[in-house]
Design a protein around this motif. Structure first.
Motif, PDB file in Angstrom:
ATOM      1  N   ARG A  94      77.304  76.264 105.683  1.00  9.54           N
ATOM      2  CA  ARG A  94      77.099  77.373 104.913  1.00  9.54           C
ATOM      3  C   ARG A  94      76.896  78.692 105.957  1.00  9.54           C
ATOM      4  N   ASP A  95      77.149  79.799 105.872  1.00  9.27           N
ATOM      5  CA  ASP A  95      76.877  80.933 106.935  1.00  9.27           C
ATOM      6  C   ASP A  95      75.364  81.402 106.763  1.00  9.27           C
ATOM      7  N   ALA A  96      74.732  82.039 107.407  1.00  9.07           N
ATOM      8  CA  ALA A  96      73.428  82.525 106.952  1.00  9.07           C
ATOM      9  C   ALA A  96      73.085  83.850 108.142  1.00  9.07           C
ATOM     10  N   GLY A  97      72.411  84.697 107.549  1.00  7.31           N
ATOM     11  CA  GLY A  97      71.886  85.799 108.207  1.00  7.31           C
ATOM     12  C   GLY A  97      70.439  85.670 108.478  1.00  7.31           C
ATOM     13  N   LEU A  98      69.991  85.965 109.773  1.00  5.95           N
ATOM     14  CA  LEU A  98      68.708  85.924 110.182  1.00  5.95           C
ATOM     15  C   LEU A  98      68.199  87.568 110.316  1.00  5.95           C
ATOM     16  N   ILE A  99      67.393  87.938 109.581  1.00  2.00           N
ATOM     17  CA  ILE A  99      66.889  89.618 109.667  1.00  2.00           C
ATOM     18  C   ILE A  99      65.721  89.556 109.737  1.00  2.00           C
ATOM     19  N   SER A 100      65.189  90.454 110.611  1.00  3.88           N
ATOM     20  CA  SER A 100      63.841  90.791 110.739  1.00  3.88           C
ATOM     21  C   SER A 100      63.413  92.126 109.745  1.00  3.88           C
ATOM     22  N   GLU A 101      62.186  92.198 109.853  1.00  2.08           N
ATOM     23  CA  GLU A 101      61.682  93.224 109.041  1.00  2.08           C
ATOM     24  C   GLU A 101      62.177  94.682 109.246  1.00  2.08           C
ATOM     25  N   ALA A 102      62.341  94.705 110.676  1.00  2.00           N
ATOM     26  CA  ALA A 102      62.926  95.978 111.186  1.00  2.00           C
ATOM     27  C   ALA A 102      63.474  95.854 112.508  1.00  2.00           C
ATOM     28  N   GLY A 103      64.617  96.385 112.739  1.00  4.01           N
ATOM     29  CA  GLY A 103      65.226  96.461 114.068  1.00  4.01           C
ATOM     30  C   GLY A 103      66.134  94.937 114.258  1.00  4.01           C
ATOM     31  N   VAL A 104      66.080  94.542 115.554  1.00  2.90           N
ATOM     32  CA  VAL A 104      66.992  93.314 115.581  1.00  2.90           C
ATOM     33  C   VAL A 104      66.181  91.867 115.675  1.00  2.90           C
ATOM     34  N   PRO A 105      66.531  91.033 115.053  1.00  3.37           N
ATOM     35  CA  PRO A 105      65.834  89.765 114.982  1.00  3.37           C
ATOM     36  C   PRO A 105      65.856  88.956 116.161  1.00  3.37           C
ATOM     37  N   ALA A 106      64.610  88.164 116.524  1.00  2.28           N
ATOM     38  CA  ALA A 106      64.449  87.333 117.776  1.00  2.28           C
ATOM     39  C   ALA A 106      63.866  88.325 118.979  1.00  2.28           C
ATOM     40  N   VAL A 107      63.705  89.514 118.727  1.00  6.81           N
ATOM     41  CA  VAL A 107      63.237  90.387 119.674  1.00  6.81           C
ATOM     42  C   VAL A 107      61.897  91.079 119.210  1.00  6.81           C
TER      43      VAL A 107
END
Length: 254
Positions: A94-107
């Motif tokens: 299954r594909d998934a999206g990682l999403i931050s509260e704001a801006g780009v994730p993992a930074v």
């Protein structure tokens, strides 16, 4: 075959009147269209993610009804032992999206550990184009964009914060490096005052607030100038607004 972990950029905020087309000037249409097709998200904040997906759905119909989209949270309170379970759907294809509260994730975001684990498990990771408050602030500051460092949050204790500011200023001077940091929005004003009070008068300070929003302000002045503006109540209102602080100290002349 494992699914793909897409790193989905979020907006840096939403205007008071969120409307159709708002995301078009911030996030590429291809990214929003791909986001609309996903039905599984790993998010820093579920409520914020639902609001973001609602905005996406104004321009690109969601593949599933919003209430049917699965959202699992991953934030600073999450235990490291929870990471494998978040990746199980991807290992099942299954594909998934990682999403931050704001801006780009993992930074400046807790998603980095999940991304590292995804690589270790052979899951394809695809970062997608979107707004980064850190890069936008560097671009708009006029400070050194060849060498810069993000330092996260500074101490809240006034004495420790003052000491940290001096340390970062010394590093900036020695390495000619722009120093970036952020603060909890309701403490922004105290941070700006501390910078004006404890930095050398000639040190350059940039305050970048509400980036990409209609209320955006980016201003660079010397610490001495900021101090005068604060004393004369001429500084911009940054309280309770997402803000990036940047510092560049002058090198010592021989």
């Amino acid at each position: 075959m494992p699914g793909t972990l897409f790193l989905i950029p979020n907006s840096l905020g939403v205007p008071v009147t969120g409307e159709s087309g708002f995301l078009a000037g911030i996030i590429p249409a291809q990214v929003s269209a791909l986001t609309a097709k996903l039905d599984y998200f790993i998010a820093e904040n579920a409520k914020t993610t639902r609001a973001f997906l609602k905005l996406v759905g104004m321009d690109f119909p969601l593949n599933r009804a919003l209430q049917e989209i699965e959202i699992r949270e991953l934030n600073v309170n999450s235990d490291a032992t929870a990471l494998p379970a978040l990746l199980e759907p991807l290992l099942a294809g299954r594909d998934a999206g990682l999403i931050s509260e704001a801006g780009v994730p993992a930074v400046a975001d807790p998603g980095a550990d999940l991304v590292r684990m995804a690589h270790a498990k052979g899951i394809t990771v695809r970062p997608l184009v979107g707004p980064s408050s850190l890069l936008l602030s560097v671009m708009g500051s006029g400070l050194n964009g060849q060498s810069f460092a993000f330092n996260g949050y500074l101490p809240t204790d006034p004495a420790l914060r003052a000491k940290r500011i001096k340390t970062l200023e010394d590093r900036s001077r020695q390495e000619r490096q722009t120093q970036l940091f952020i603060e909890t929005p309701y403490r922004n004003q105290a941070m700006l005052q501390a910078l004006a009070d404890h930095c050398q008068p000639q040190t350059l300070l940039c305050i970048a607030t509400d980036l990409t929003l209609p209320t955006e302000t980016i201003r660079t002045h010397s610490a001495a100038d900021w101090k005068k503006r604060l004393q004369n109540q001429q500084a911009p209102d940054i309280q309770k607004k997402p803000t990036v602080f940047l510092m560049l100290a002058e090198t010592q002349r021989k």
